[in-house]
Design a protein around this motif. Structure first.
Motif, PDB file in Angstrom:
ATOM      1  N   TYR A 105      65.429 -15.296  36.920  1.00  0.00           N
ATOM      2  CA  TYR A 105      65.062 -16.346  37.879  1.00  0.00           C
ATOM      3  C   TYR A 105      65.257 -15.816  39.289  1.00  0.00           C
ATOM      4  O   TYR A 105      66.049 -14.899  39.524  1.00  0.00           O
ATOM      5  CB  TYR A 105      65.968 -17.575  37.723  1.00  0.00           C
ATOM      6  CG  TYR A 105      65.720 -18.383  36.471  1.00  0.00           C
ATOM      7  CD1 TYR A 105      64.777 -19.399  36.460  1.00  0.00           C
ATOM      8  CD2 TYR A 105      66.448 -18.130  35.313  1.00  0.00           C
ATOM      9  CE1 TYR A 105      64.559 -20.158  35.315  1.00  0.00           C
ATOM     10  CE2 TYR A 105      66.236 -18.880  34.163  1.00  0.00           C
ATOM     11  CZ  TYR A 105      65.286 -19.888  34.171  1.00  0.00           C
ATOM     12  OH  TYR A 105      65.073 -20.637  33.036  1.00  0.00           O
TER      13      TYR A 105
ATOM     14  N   ASP B  45      69.187 -21.741  39.348  1.00  0.00           N
ATOM     15  CA  ASP B  45      68.495 -21.806  38.057  1.00  0.00           C
ATOM     16  C   ASP B  45      69.201 -20.962  37.010  1.00  0.00           C
ATOM     17  O   ASP B  45      69.254 -21.316  35.829  1.00  0.00           O
ATOM     18  CB  ASP B  45      67.037 -21.347  38.222  1.00  0.00           C
ATOM     19  CG  ASP B  45      66.289 -22.243  39.191  1.00  0.00           C
ATOM     20  OD1 ASP B  45      66.274 -23.456  38.966  1.00  0.00           O
ATOM     21  OD2 ASP B  45      65.761 -21.731  40.188  1.00  0.00           O
TER      22      ASP B  45
ATOM     23  N   SER C  12      72.750 -28.542  44.975  1.00  0.00           N
ATOM     24  CA  SER C  12      72.879 -27.380  44.079  1.00  0.00           C
ATOM     25  C   SER C  12      74.291 -26.791  44.194  1.00  0.00           C
ATOM     26  O   SER C  12      74.850 -26.328  43.217  1.00  0.00           O
ATOM     27  CB  SER C  12      71.798 -26.334  44.367  1.00  0.00           C
ATOM     28  OG  SER C  12      72.088 -25.660  45.563  1.00  0.00           O
TER      29      SER C  12
END
Ligand SMILES: Nc1ncnc2c1ncn2[C@@H]1O[C@H](COP(=O)(O)OP(=O)(O)OP(=O)(O)O)[C@@H](O)[C@H]1O
Length: 776
Positions: free
Chosen positions: A136, A141, A575
């Motif tokens: 990724y 991710d 995130s």
């Protein structure tokens, strides 16, 4: 063995994957070797071999240490130091022509329709895909994929929590996670060089989980070996202040079902799934696809031609000017003496060939940052850093003296920087602040000269010993101060100081703003005792507010741009929260909630090329793209999302008015926030926006309890995101209002200088609560 000893006893230094080594880092290595070995040849006479491919990943910029991420071959001394260049043309990793041709095209960013068709044909499940490594672009991710993968693995989960000291900002950049969740049998990667064989990037399988250590089976030199890994200390060191910014004690492992493309550069992988989403760097997809040995073991997902970027032209120029040069038998051609070249190379912050002028100013300085950015971990151990400090005695650094004036200057820097925290300039200002602190004496010299100028102005206009100055005396001071601000002398002094820190015109304007804010900070020190009951003429209303329909396409483009920034910032914050919560004991429901929020935010955004084909307002998109400096990888909003934000913008402009300013003074921001958050129509529009973009996920097998739970969770999330999105957007609007208001006062009000100064001194219009301004 100490780093210093290593440098002194090395004959040959091989640097692999040199495309990712920045000019700034490379320059520091050269200076360090030269100074430690006390030898004036390049790298202190160490023979250096570089290997790599500049069509692969470029260096990662690091604003914190002022590293722009320039390629190392742009250094002015590069060609002189490396006269021989050899190109290896035979490809051994792959043998299939279509694959080789495609990798080359991807790396160069020149992808044909055949290449696209070939790559699209590779989006199919692999045999034994469970054993494939997933690549990724983003750490986020990677972490989510690894988290889900470990949840699926049978066995007991054990979480090793790190011991942390220091700032979260730096802590989150360590490769070793805060919570390391492991199960026996899971696939892991070493994230630290522990010995010549146990190296950063080595993959293995966990065989045993002990109370404070983990046993891992690695293949080392073709043999299986089990190694017990204990926690080690990861550090980020600030060379300017000579202190640790962050320390994390953790077992040096990370789950390895998925890794970033940056981490994978250099690897060969038998089975690999490349996820192209969020690939933004030139050469990035080429590097990812190039890890595969055969088409049979390669899957490529979410590929779009528009993701392929070309490298800047200096990369192809580098290869076009390839030459072996004159190679002498004794290799004396490779050992140049620096003195012959007019001392071209020092450790100034210059990191490309435009910056030669900087050299004299920083002669003989050498600072080194142990920089843990998102894909490169510090390879220095804790004790080695202490040993490295010994090197300071070899090197004359611009170390901060602890005398009073310098600490006052630092306080000024901090105070001015704090004014930008939370604004869109925060990162730029932080980077400039770090750059200043690294080479403090340049700034300090300028700062001291400005103090004496302002003191002179003060002495002339405001006689010493008086308790209260007359309005005329104050006016006199303001006028003289303002005159100084506009003087050529001042402008030149700021420009030349900035040029010693940066040659980048894009950032110079922002740095100029910072330096001028310092001047206002200095000036404020004179006026802390002044009576603050000055009368201001009441200004007219600022301007007519256009409705959403009347907005011009540049105005719409600007709203798209700011909203994209707001959503990107919220996604980024989220995130970080998610990554910090992964594997923390009892955090499953929290993670699910945060992931749902992430999905909601993603549903409000769209990629630029999708938008270009679907938007009813391509004109404003063009404007957004221009504002984003042609960078299409930045976050863009859908048309439906735009409708919400343009309504929000109109409301902000209505509420951020002179009347409200007079009435609410320093509480203006919180007043407007409350008003807007309680606007029912706006909230209705928000719910409509979300429900048209995002569907609550549940399966047909879910019972009614689960469905109600999902709906409740999503409703909570709708409100949470609404609050944060509105709040952040308002902050941006507020700073815009502040700027507009200043301009207005400047044009319309005779007392503009006074207002100007006060507005800048007192963020959030604090002064207006003390001033007697009356609304008509
Ligand atoms: N002369 C050779 N003969 C046979 N195989 C080779 C030879 N050179 C390299 N290989 C094999 O080719 C593969 C790739 O080699 P290597 O990783 O050194 O390439 P690279 O140019 O560094 O690639 P990249 O930069 O893309 O990572 C490895 O599996 C290696 O064993």
């Amino acid at each position: 063995m100490s780093v210093k000893h290593n440098i002194q006893t090395t004959d040959l230094l091989i640097i692999d994957e040199v495309s990712m080594v920045s000019a700034k880092t490379f320059n520091k290595v050269e200076v360090l070797c030269r100074k430690v070995r006390d030898n004036n040849k390049y790298f202190g006479g160490i023979q250096v071999i570089l290997s790599g491919d500049f069509y692969q990943l470029p260096p990662v910029p690091n604003k914190i240490i002022g590293d722009s991420g320039s390629h190392c071959f742009k250094l002015p001394w590069f060609d002189d130091c490396f006269p021989h260049k050899v190109q290896l043309n035979i490809i051994h990793r792959q043998s299939e022509t279509a694959l080789i041709q495609c990798i080359n095209a991807l790396e160069k960013g020149e992808v044909s329709n055949e290449n696209v068709a070939f790559l699209n044909s590779l989006d199919r499940p692999l045999p034994n895909e469970d054993t494939a490594v997933h690549l990724y672009a983003r750490n986020y991710d990677v972490d989510i994929f690894n988290y889900n993968k470990l949840q699926q693995l049978q066995g007991d989960l054990k979480t090793y929590k790190s011991t942390d000291v220091g700032s979260d900002f730096y802590l989150r950049k360590f490769l070793a996670p805060k919570n390391l969740g492991l199960k026996v049998g899971c696939h892991v990667m070493l994230v630290r060089n522990l010995s010549d064989t146990l190296v950063n990037g080595l993959c293995g399988t966990v065989t045993q989980l002990n109370s404070d250590s983990v046993d891992v089976k690695f293949i080392i030199s073709n043999k299986l070996s089990t190694v017990t890994l204990k926690p080690v200390v990861f550090t980020t060191y600030d060379p300017a202040d000579k202190e640790y910014l962050a320390k994390r004690t953790q077992i040096p492992l990370k789950l390895a079902y998925a890794i970033t493309i940056h981490k994978a550069q250099g690897m060969s992988l038998k089975r690999v799934v490349v996820n192209c989403e969020y690939c933004f760097q030139p050469g990035q997809i080429g590097v990812a696809v190039g890890r595969a040995e055969q088409v049979e073991g390669l899957r490529v997902c979410n590929f779009k031609k528009s993701m392929c970027r070309k490298h800047p032209s200096h990369v192809s120029d580098f290869y076009n000017n390839f030459t072996l040069g004159i190679l002498k038998d004794d290799l004396s051609c490779c050992r140049h003496v620096i003195e012959n070249n007019g001392e071209k190379n020092d450790d100034s912050d210059s990191d490309d060939d435009d910056n030669d002028d900087d050299d004299d100013s920083n002669d003989n300085t050498c600072t080194y940052a142990i920089d843990d950015n998102f894909n490169s971990d510090s390879d220095f151990s804790d004790s080695e850093i202490e040993k490295l400090e010994v090197l300071d005695s070899f090197i004359e650094t611009n170390v901060l003296t602890k005398d009073q004036s310098s600490s006052q200057a630092k306080a000024a820097i901090d105070s001015v920087f704090n004014e930008y925290v939370g604004s869109h300039l925060e990162n730029d200002m932080k980077s400039f602040k770090m750059t200043i602190l690294e080479n403090f004496s340049i700034f300090d010299e300028w700062y001291q000269s400005q103090i004496s100028i302002i003191e002179d102005i003060g002495l002339i206009s405001l006689p010493e010993g008086e308790k209260n100055y007359t309005a005329k005396q104050q006016h006199d001071f303001f006028m003289k101060f303002h005159k100084h601000l506009n003087s050529e002398e001042y402008v030149n002094s700021v420009k030349s100081t900035i040029s010693m820190y940066s040659k980048d015109e894009g950032t110079s304007a922002i740095y100029y703003q910072f330096m001028t804010a310092i001047l206002f900070y200095l000036e404020r020190r004179f006026f802390e005792d002044l009576p603050s009951h000055l009368n201001l003429q009441e200004p007219e209303s600022i301007k007519n507010i256009p409705t959403s329909d009347e907005l011009s396409s540049p105005a719409r483009g600007k709203i798209r741009y700011i909203s994209g920034y707001v959503l990107a910032k919220l996604k980024h914050n989220l995130s970080i929260k998610i990554r910090n919560s992964l594997f923390a004991v009892g955090s499953e429901s929290k993670i699910a909630k945060l992931q749902d929020q992430m999905n909601i935010l993603s549903s409000l955004c769209s990629s630029y090329d999708v938008l270009l084909n679907s938007s009813i307002d391509p004109e404003s998109l063009e404007e957004t793209k221009r504002k984003q400096n042609e960078r299409e990888s930045l976050t863009n909003i859908t048309d439906v999302t735009f409708d919400f934000f343009s309504k929000l913008e109109t409301l902000c402009r209505q509420k951020l008015s002179h009347i409200n300013l007079v009435e609410h003074g320093k509480n203006l921001f919180s007043y407007v926030t409350d008003e807007i958050l309680n606007d029912k129509c706006l909230f209705d529009l928000w719910v409509q926006t979300l429900t048209s973009n995002y569907n609550i996920q549940y399966t047909s097998s879910d019972n009614i309890h689960n469905i109600i739970h999902s709906i409740t969770l999503s409703s909570e999330n709708y409100i949470d995101i609404y609050n944060s999105a509105v709040h952040l957007f308002l902050k941006v609007s507020f700073s815009q209002f502040r700027r507009d208001y200043l301009t207005f006062l400047k044009k319309k009000n005779g007392c503009f200088v006074r207002c100007h100064l006060y507005l800048l001194f007192f963020p959030q219009f604090k002064i207006f609560s003390q001033l007697k301004i009356s609304a008509k």
